[in-house]
Design an enzyme around this catalytic site. Structure first.
Site, PDB file in Angstrom:
ATOM      1  N   THR A  62      46.448 -12.669 -84.801  1.00  0.00           N
ATOM      2  CA  THR A  62      46.531 -14.081 -85.176  1.00  0.00           C
ATOM      3  C   THR A  62      45.303 -14.566 -85.927  1.00  0.00           C
ATOM      4  O   THR A  62      45.400 -15.403 -86.822  1.00  0.00           O
ATOM      5  CB  THR A  62      46.752 -14.937 -83.919  1.00  0.00           C
ATOM      6  OG1 THR A  62      47.896 -14.460 -83.215  1.00  0.00           O
ATOM      7  CG2 THR A  62      46.974 -16.393 -84.281  1.00  0.00           C
ATOM      8  N   GLU A  70      42.886  -7.126 -88.731  1.00  0.00           N
ATOM      9  CA  GLU A  70      44.217  -6.604 -89.059  1.00  0.00           C
ATOM     10  C   GLU A  70      44.749  -7.274 -90.329  1.00  0.00           C
ATOM     11  O   GLU A  70      45.437  -8.270 -90.251  1.00  0.00           O
ATOM     12  CB  GLU A  70      45.155  -6.835 -87.872  1.00  0.00           C
ATOM     13  CG  GLU A  70      44.640  -6.194 -86.586  1.00  0.00           C
ATOM     14  CD  GLU A  70      45.586  -6.362 -85.414  1.00  0.00           C
ATOM     15  OE1 GLU A  70      46.809  -6.533 -85.624  1.00  0.00           O
ATOM     16  OE2 GLU A  70      45.110  -6.317 -84.277  1.00  0.00           O
ATOM     17  N   TYR A  71      44.422  -6.679 -91.549  1.00  0.00           N
ATOM     18  CA  TYR A  71      43.777  -5.392 -91.783  1.00  0.00           C
ATOM     19  C   TYR A  71      42.889  -5.504 -93.006  1.00  0.00           C
ATOM     20  O   TYR A  71      43.225  -6.233 -93.950  1.00  0.00           O
ATOM     21  CB  TYR A  71      44.812  -4.291 -92.015  1.00  0.00           C
ATOM     22  CG  TYR A  71      45.738  -4.096 -90.842  1.00  0.00           C
ATOM     23  CD1 TYR A  71      45.362  -3.282 -89.779  1.00  0.00           C
ATOM     24  CD2 TYR A  71      46.960  -4.748 -90.791  1.00  0.00           C
ATOM     25  CE1 TYR A  71      46.214  -3.089 -88.695  1.00  0.00           C
ATOM     26  CE2 TYR A  71      47.803  -4.569 -89.706  1.00  0.00           C
ATOM     27  CZ  TYR A  71      47.434  -3.741 -88.659  1.00  0.00           C
ATOM     28  OH  TYR A  71      48.257  -3.579 -87.590  1.00  0.00           O
TER      29      TYR A  71
END
Length: 607
Positions: free
Chosen positions: A341, A381-382
């Site tokens: 998130t 990420e990422y």
């Protein structure tokens, strides 16, 4: 990883019984002028609703407020909201909550209560002065005392000594806090704590109170371990055994730090990643401050067996982790920032890695909890690829960020990262310089799970955490062995790679065949999210019916699930040892059974 969604907690105004009125009071410091006014909002004969409004009428900010008043005998507060209300006889005191103490010039805040009786308040005081704003004191709270030093440590006692705090009106006394709870109030700068348990670790801080009863910030913490005694042995072997503890798990999941003790898991792990801090404006910040350091625990809920008090400087998860480390000194805790998130903030962080690293260290070394954390973990990420959002920082951005973190934190802290396990050609591992960045990392948590799931609603069904490839795998390179091999080929040492285990399953519904590769109509029902379920539920609701590629799958009704079991974890741990990996990690504690059988499997498999 796709699974790391944050459950946001929304808090409305709460009406609580007086016994539950606890909040982290900020050090009091009066503004140059402020008022407190009272109104009776309603009256129903046998009781009433009262309301106080505090207004900053001065020209400087008010950092905290305390309203005091007297009720006649027979009149009392029965419940309150938006303030911590206590009493001594007929004298009542209301202190601001941690989130409503600061008032800019001209701003105001209200708190209310339900009362019994018919009397009205008298002798009002605001921050020790008149409530009409004419004589509000302007003195500041005392400074933090020096960090205590320990001496004369025995099996059952320890002497603490600290340098004095300063205050413009004079320091009246000091509160001594053990593991976040007050154990003594003294007028000198030393104290001998007795009645301790042999062979046990404790954490001490001190805070000063001035003659106006204003409490200053806590000192730095000192760790003290009594002599003698026995403790639970740390996990055997030299492998890392790391679990993620989620900040938001204390809400709907009702999972707390004490669960690590009651399940037996604390004695079988070496490290904890506390997830997640946020990344905002290119800087590390605490995300949910209530769960992190404000939530109060009762004696039966806490690791130490001691209840939190309203005026202690640290509560919440951080204080519980402090207590856990005192009980299990072998455990190291890292503060993890980012996650699925919050990874969008890393792009701005990558534009100024040095500033980012400094902000992270400031959070980790906040004097309220500096003894809790042993390092930092970033979960981007990422880098230079797409997750919830797409990043275009470039292949060198991740390496630059890791280099800056190592420079800022130095060799005394752990610096780690959770990274992609996409072993496909031209995939996410190829998008960033994970090999070069590994020089600055103690290890990587390779997220070898979430390869397949009902985010592809029609299937084909496939295990979400395959250890190896297999005939019919939907995507080449989407398995642990290929990911680990690719990272090794890029120069990452085997000992800096941890194999990831999911303590949950992913599943589809509308499936007509038991073997992998079937079609589906959508995500299987899950307790918190469709297509995802905890292992502790699946082991009985849909027991495993087969294995493939080193992991288990289950077919029940028209639902198809894949997840790891103690048996498949044992196989994966053997593989990890044969590969020379540094150990294993898992997401996350609350998915395990109440007796921690998956943690036990990791510990046994790596020992």
């Amino acid at each position: 990883m796709r699974f790391r969604h944050r459950a946001a907690a929304g808090f409305a105004t709460l009406l609580l019984p007086l016994a539950g009125l606890v909040g982290l009071a900020s050090p009091a410091q009066a503004a140059t002028a402020a008022t407190a006014t009272y109104t009776k909002a309603s009256d129903w004969g046998t009781g009433f609703e009262g309301r106080w409004t505090v207004k900053n009428t001065g020209t400087t900010s008010l950092s905290s407020w305390t309203v005091e008043w007297d009720f006649p005998s027979g009149t009392s507060v029965t419940s309150a909201w938006d303030a911590d209300v206590t009493s001594s006889g007929t004298h009542w005191t209301a202190k601001n909550k941690s989130w409503n103490g600061t008032l800019a010039p001209g701003a105001s805040v209200s708190f209310g209560f339900n009362g019994a009786g018919s009397g009205s308040p008298a002798n009002c005081k605001l921050n020790g002065g008149s409530c009409d704003g004419t004589t509000v004191p302007g003195d500041a709270a005392p400074s933090a005392p020096g960090t205590p030093t320990a001496s004369d440590v025995t099996n059952t006692s320890a002497k603490l000594t600290w340098s004095a705090a300063t205050d413009d009106k004079g320091v009246k006394n000091y509160d001594v806090l053990r593991d976040g709870s007050k154990v003594a109030t003294v007028t000198t700068t030393s104290y001998t704590d007795s009645g301790l348990t042999a062979g046990t670790s404790y954490s001490y801080t001190v805070q000063a109170r001035d003659t106006a009863d204003q409490t200053g910030p806590a000192s730095g913490a000192v760790a003290v371990r009594t002599t003698g005694g026995t403790t639970d042995p740390p996990p055997t072997g030299d492998k890392v055994k790391l679990g993620y503890f989620t900040e938001w798990g204390v809400y709907g999941r009702n999972y707390h730090v004490k669960n690590l003790v009651s399940s037996g898991s604390a004695a079988k792990i070496t490290h904890i990643n506390y997830a997640f801090g946020n990344v905002k404006n290119g800087q590390c910040v605490v995300d949910d401050t209530y769960a992190a350091y404000d939530k109060a625990y009762t004696a039966d809920q806490s690791v130490s067996g001691t209840a939190d008090t309203w005026d202690q400087p640290l509560r919440g998860n951080f204080n519980q982790l402090r207590q856990l480390k005192a009980k299990y000194p072998h455990i190291k805790v890292l503060y993890s920032f980012g996650g699925w998130t919050y990874s969008g903030g890393f792009a701005q962080a990558a534009a100024n890695p040095t500033a980012f690293a400094k902000s992270c260290k400031a959070v980790v070394e906040d004097p309220r909890w500096a003894d809790v954390f042993d390092g930092i973990d970033i979960d981007w990420e990422y880098p230079n690829a797409c997750g919830l959002t797409c990043d275009t920082s470039g292949a060198a951005a991740f390496k630059n960020l890791m280099s800056a973190l190592r420079t800022e934190f130095g060799s005394s802290y752990l610096v780690t990262a959770a990274i992609t396990a996409d072993g496909s050609s031209g995939g996410k591992i190829d998008a960033a310089d994970y090999g070069g960045a590994s020089a600055y990392a103690d290890w990587y948590n390779v997220m070898t799970y979430d390869y397949f799931g009902a985010f592809n609603a029609q299937g084909p069904t496939a295990p979400h955490s395959p250890l190896t490839s297999y005939s019919g795998i939907p995507q080449a390179g989407f398995n642990s062995a290929d990911a680990i091999a690719k990272l090794k080929a890029k120069g990452v040492p085997s000992a800096k790679l941890l194999l990831g285990i999911g303590f949950y399953g992913r599943g589809w519904t509308g499936v007509t065949q038991a073997a992998p590769g079937g079609t589906a109509t959508g995500a299987a029902p899950g307790t918190y999210e469709a297509g995802i379920e905890d292992y502790k539920i699946l082991k009985t609701s849909c027991p495993a019916t087969g294995t493939i590629a080193g992991t288990a799958y289950a077919y029940c009704g028209n639902n198809w699930w894949s997840y790891d079991t103690p048996a498949t974890i044992a196989g994966k741990m053997t593989w990890a040892k044969n590969q020379g990996l540094g150990g294993a990690f898992f997401w996350e504690f609350s998915g395990d059974t109440s007796n921690g059988e998956l943690v036990s499997a990791i510990n046994s498999g790596l020992s």
